[in-house]
Design an enzyme around this catalytic site. Structure first.
Site, PDB file in Angstrom:
ATOM      1  CB  VAL A   1       8.039  -0.308   8.521  1.00 35.36           C
ATOM      2  CG1 VAL A   1       8.024   1.038   8.653  1.00 35.36           C
ATOM      3  CG2 VAL A   1       7.518  -1.007   9.808  1.00 35.36           C
ATOM      4  CE  LYS A   2       5.769   0.849  -0.673  1.00 34.63           C
ATOM      5  NZ  LYS A   2       4.368   1.199  -1.273  1.00 34.63           N
ATOM      6  CB  VAL A   3      11.209   3.319   4.874  1.00 28.26           C
ATOM      7  CG1 VAL A   3      12.084   4.782   5.402  1.00 28.26           C
ATOM      8  CG2 VAL A   3      10.901   2.774   6.358  1.00 28.26           C
TER       9      VAL A   3
ATOM     10  CB  THR B   1      -0.945  -0.053   1.158  1.00 32.87           C
ATOM     11  OG1 THR B   1       0.022   0.235   2.358  1.00 32.87           O
ATOM     12  CG2 THR B   1      -1.827  -1.106   1.474  1.00 32.87           C
TER      13      THR B   1
END
Ligand code: E4P
Length: 211
Positions: free
Chosen positions: A82-84, A27
């Protein structure tokens, strides 16, 4: 190559899951905003439907708050990644997450050095954006080839997610060039099933059967 779906829409995720090909979900803030739902609640719902990696992106731009947000996201379910975003602070956060054993997906990757830095900082995944590179006249697929060669040459375990996938040729080529995963909108997943000779063949078989 594994298939992830690129959406925050629960119905689309469930539909892709029914196909038996779904290994994970990505997402981003734009995709979540379209759904008009509580962010954490939607991530919880997605993680309950899909046992594989579910990428949820931090909004903060400074490392301290990225780490705080990322820890909260990771606490939602054990399959959260976790998207960073690929920034200096993003790298600091990725390094911290890797020490904590939290999986990360470094997003908005548009060059080899960006991906190399992310991999060395401990990223689980990097997401090169094919379509957005193509949009500005660059060769998104060449980036996949380069990353695959470089990660293999240097023994880097970071997995390549072909992202910003716009059409079946992106999927075909990403697989050929060694991307570990492609994250694909449902519309393109459905396009992958199509071939005019399949339709023609079904029509001919049914016509013969009915005679
Ligand atoms: C990937 O993780 C991103 O969410 C996505 O692939 C971006 O795609 P777009 O360029 O079509 O917005």
């Amino acid at each position: 190559m594994k298939f992830f779906i690129d959406t925050a829409n629960l119905d689309e995720i469930k539909e892709a899951k029914e196909l038996g090909i779904l290994d994970g979900v990505t997402t981003n803030p734009s995709l979540v905003a379209k759904e008009n739902v509580d962010f954490h609640e939607r991530i919880r719902q997605i993680a309950a439907v899909v046992p594989g990696s579910v990428s949820a992106e931090v909004i903060a731009l400074d490392a301290e708050n990225m780490i705080k947000e990322g820890k909260e996201l990771a606490a939602i379910s054990e399959n959260i990644t976790v998207k960073v975003p690929m920034t200096v602070d993003g790298l600091k956060a990725v390094h911290a997450f890797s020490e904590l054993g939290i999986k990360t997906n470094v997003t908005l990757i548009f060059s080899v050095p960006q991906a190399l830095l992310a991999a060395r900082a401990g990223a689980t995944y990097v997401s090169p954006f094919l379509g957005r590179l193509d949009d500005i006249g660059h060769d998104g697929l060449q980036l996949i080839s380069d990353l695959k060669t470089i990660f293999d040459t240097h023994g880097l375990p970071t997995q390549i997610i072909a992202a910003s996938v716009r059409h079946p040729i992106h999927v075909n080529e990403a697989a050929k060039r060694g991307a570990h995963i492609a994250t694909i909108p449902l519309k393109v997943i459905k396009q992958l099933t199509l071939h005019p000779l399949t339709d023609k063949g079904i029509e001919a078989f049914l016509a013969d059967w009915n005679k």
